[in-house]
Design a protein around this motif. Structure first.
Motif, PDB file in Angstrom:
ATOM      1  N   ASP A 166       2.214  -8.957  -6.474  1.00  0.00           N
ATOM      2  CA  ASP A 166       3.184  -8.987  -5.361  1.00  0.00           C
ATOM      3  C   ASP A 166       3.047 -10.271  -4.556  1.00  0.00           C
ATOM      4  O   ASP A 166       4.042 -10.875  -4.140  1.00  0.00           O
ATOM      5  CB  ASP A 166       2.979  -7.775  -4.454  1.00  0.00           C
ATOM      6  CG  ASP A 166       3.481  -6.477  -5.078  1.00  0.00           C
ATOM      7  OD1 ASP A 166       4.229  -6.558  -6.073  1.00  0.00           O
ATOM      8  OD2 ASP A 166       3.121  -5.398  -4.563  1.00  0.00           O
ATOM      9  N   GLY A 204       4.924 -13.066  -6.027  1.00  0.00           N
ATOM     10  CA  GLY A 204       6.361 -12.932  -6.178  1.00  0.00           C
ATOM     11  C   GLY A 204       6.826 -12.166  -7.395  1.00  0.00           C
ATOM     12  O   GLY A 204       7.972 -12.279  -7.825  1.00  0.00           O
ATOM     13  N   TRP A 205       5.945 -11.347  -7.950  1.00  0.00           N
ATOM     14  CA  TRP A 205       6.275 -10.550  -9.138  1.00  0.00           C
ATOM     15  C   TRP A 205       7.389  -9.554  -8.848  1.00  0.00           C
ATOM     16  O   TRP A 205       7.453  -8.962  -7.776  1.00  0.00           O
ATOM     17  CB  TRP A 205       5.012  -9.824  -9.579  1.00  0.00           C
ATOM     18  CG  TRP A 205       5.151  -8.863 -10.737  1.00  0.00           C
ATOM     19  CD1 TRP A 205       5.484  -9.161 -12.009  1.00  0.00           C
ATOM     20  CD2 TRP A 205       4.883  -7.458 -10.710  1.00  0.00           C
ATOM     21  NE1 TRP A 205       5.447  -8.032 -12.805  1.00  0.00           N
ATOM     22  CE2 TRP A 205       5.082  -6.972 -12.016  1.00  0.00           C
ATOM     23  CE3 TRP A 205       4.493  -6.564  -9.703  1.00  0.00           C
ATOM     24  CZ2 TRP A 205       4.908  -5.623 -12.351  1.00  0.00           C
ATOM     25  CZ3 TRP A 205       4.314  -5.229 -10.031  1.00  0.00           C
ATOM     26  CH2 TRP A 205       4.527  -4.777 -11.345  1.00  0.00           C
TER      27      TRP A 205
END
Length: 433
Positions: free
Chosen positions: A82, A85-86
């Motif tokens: 996270d 930027g997943w």
């Protein structure tokens, strides 16, 4: 430190403090261990025999898992992803295939800077020991680094040291033999015996089309292959499917309405329907002793209900379960249960002879410890020969183990996992909770 001592090594010797924790295997559990270590700022290295992360998962990537996404993502790994930027899967209630698990989760995790630079691909661990010590030497043992001998894809034999070892190498590449004795069956027809979970409708389709295939095994791997072969038989003339089991019934393939993992329950229902419809021929109570070649195919010899028996087929898929590779651990003081080859404290929770439901209580470092302080078997390998492993259980294992390695006993002893109810009976007698 003895097996009964729960005190973490909060202060390492200077000799050990500079060394990394060594993780064996870059599959789901090995990468989760890496994520937990990265979060805590503990140096580590991951040794992976394959040329990419999750190499074993890729071998059965065509198979759909029966756990939905919400049970397949490790919490520490999610936090790292996270922050980078997943984009997570849109439907966390859907069960992905193994390949989707790799593409959408494990590959991005392995590519994070905090993990990518610490993975050594093409590096197979062949032995684990203490540096300069065989398993008989005790004095100064806990202050001595672990020594790992590895073989690279280039054929080089190397050695490396670590402060602790987390063995997450799995069991997929070490299947159980076909013979009911646990030994390899007598005979030389091994080229007619295929590994569990072949890609029947994809890369391996030509092997099975128009031929008679017998699937040996009573678990979910067998069920997946049987369903795929039945689908192939509908479109490919001459394709026949036989299901051969050694017990009177396949009690581990559940069709229970109480199973919260609905995709798993549906496996059993679909196989039952295909047997009733005559698409799959079922041969029960067959104990395999020997194999032999016959007319381009294979003959299984053994007994059935106490009488000599033979079964002729073109191919056999061995879906008889898996076992851990313990040869690499001969110089490590591991303490494994006599029955399932799991850590002795974990074994009573998962022994299929006495454990009547597929649920397993959350557990961590305490149940996974061995007399060899700082060495842990985790993931599927920690379950030995037991068939009840879920990824979520492995994620909780490594969270607890890493907390212990960091000297954080409060976190190490907490329970941070709620498993789904299964309704899966796994005893031969069919008993259930």
């Amino acid at each position: 430190m003895t097996l009964l001592d729960l005190t973490p090594r909060s202060v390492l010797t200077d000799r050990l403090a500079t060394l990394p924790v060594v993780i064996i295997g870059a599959g789901p559990i090995g990468l989760a261990a890496a994520a937990n270590l990265a979060e805590r700022g503990i140096d580590f290295v991951v040794l992976e025999a394959g040329d990419r992360p999750a190499s074993s998962v890729r071998l059965w990537g065509h198979t759909r898992l029966f756990s939905p996404w919400r049970h397949l993502i490790d919490p520490a790994s999610r936090r790292l992803l996270d922050a980078a930027g997943w984009v997570p899967p849109l439907d966390e209630g859907r069960a992905p295939s193994g390949q989707e698990l790799v593409d959408e989760y494990l590959q991005p995790l392995a590519e994070l800077d905090a993990i990518r630079t610490r993975i050594r691909y093409g590096t197979r661990v062949t032995a684990v020991a203490r540096q300069g010590m065989d398993r008989t030497r005790t004095a100064g043992r806990e202050a001595t680094p672990f020594l790992l001998r590895v073989t690279t894809d280039a054929g080089e034999v190397k050695e490396m040291t670590g402060r602790a070892v987390i063995d997450a190498s799995g069991t997929y590449t070490t299947p159980n033999p076909l013979a009911s004795s646990g030994l390899a069956p007598i005979g030389d027809a091994v080229d007619r015996i295929l590994h569990a979970l072949p890609d029947v409708m994809g890369a391996d389709r030509a092997k099975f089309s128009g031929r008679h295939t017998t699937v040996v095994g009573a678990g979910h791997s067998a069920a997946n292959t049987l369903i795929a072969l039945a689908e192939l038989a509908r479109t490919e003339p001459g394709t026949r499917v036989t299901w051969l089991i050694r017990n009177a019934s396949a009690v581990r393939v559940s069709s229970s309405a109480d199973d919260e993992l609905a995709d798993r329950a549906r496996l059993g229902s679909r196989v039952d329907q295909l047997v009733e419809a005559g698409v799959i021929e079922k041969v029960d109570s067959f104990e395999i002793v020997a194999v032999e070649r016959r007319d381009g195919g294979i003959r299984l010899r053994g007994t059935r209900r106490g009488e000599p028996a033979a079964h002729d087929t073109d191919l056999v898929v061995g879906a008889t379960g898996f076992r851990p590779d313990v040869d690499m651990l001969r110089e490590i003081r591991v303490q494994l249960d006599d029955i399932v080859e799991a850590p002795v404290r974990l074994a009573p929770l998962i022994d299929p002879n006495v454990h009547s439901c597929g649920t397993v209580a959350p557990h961590g470092f305490d149940e996974l410890r061995h007399p060899e302080s700082g060495f842990f078997l985790v993931g599927m390998k920690s379950y030995g020969r037991a068939p009840t492993f879920l990824l979520a259980t492995g994620y909780e294992q490594v969270r607890s183990v890493v907390a212990w390695l960091d000297g954080d006993m409060r976190a190490a002893t907490e329970v941070r996992l709620t498993l789904p109810a299964t309704g899966v009976c796994s005893t031969d007698s069919g008993g259930c909770c």
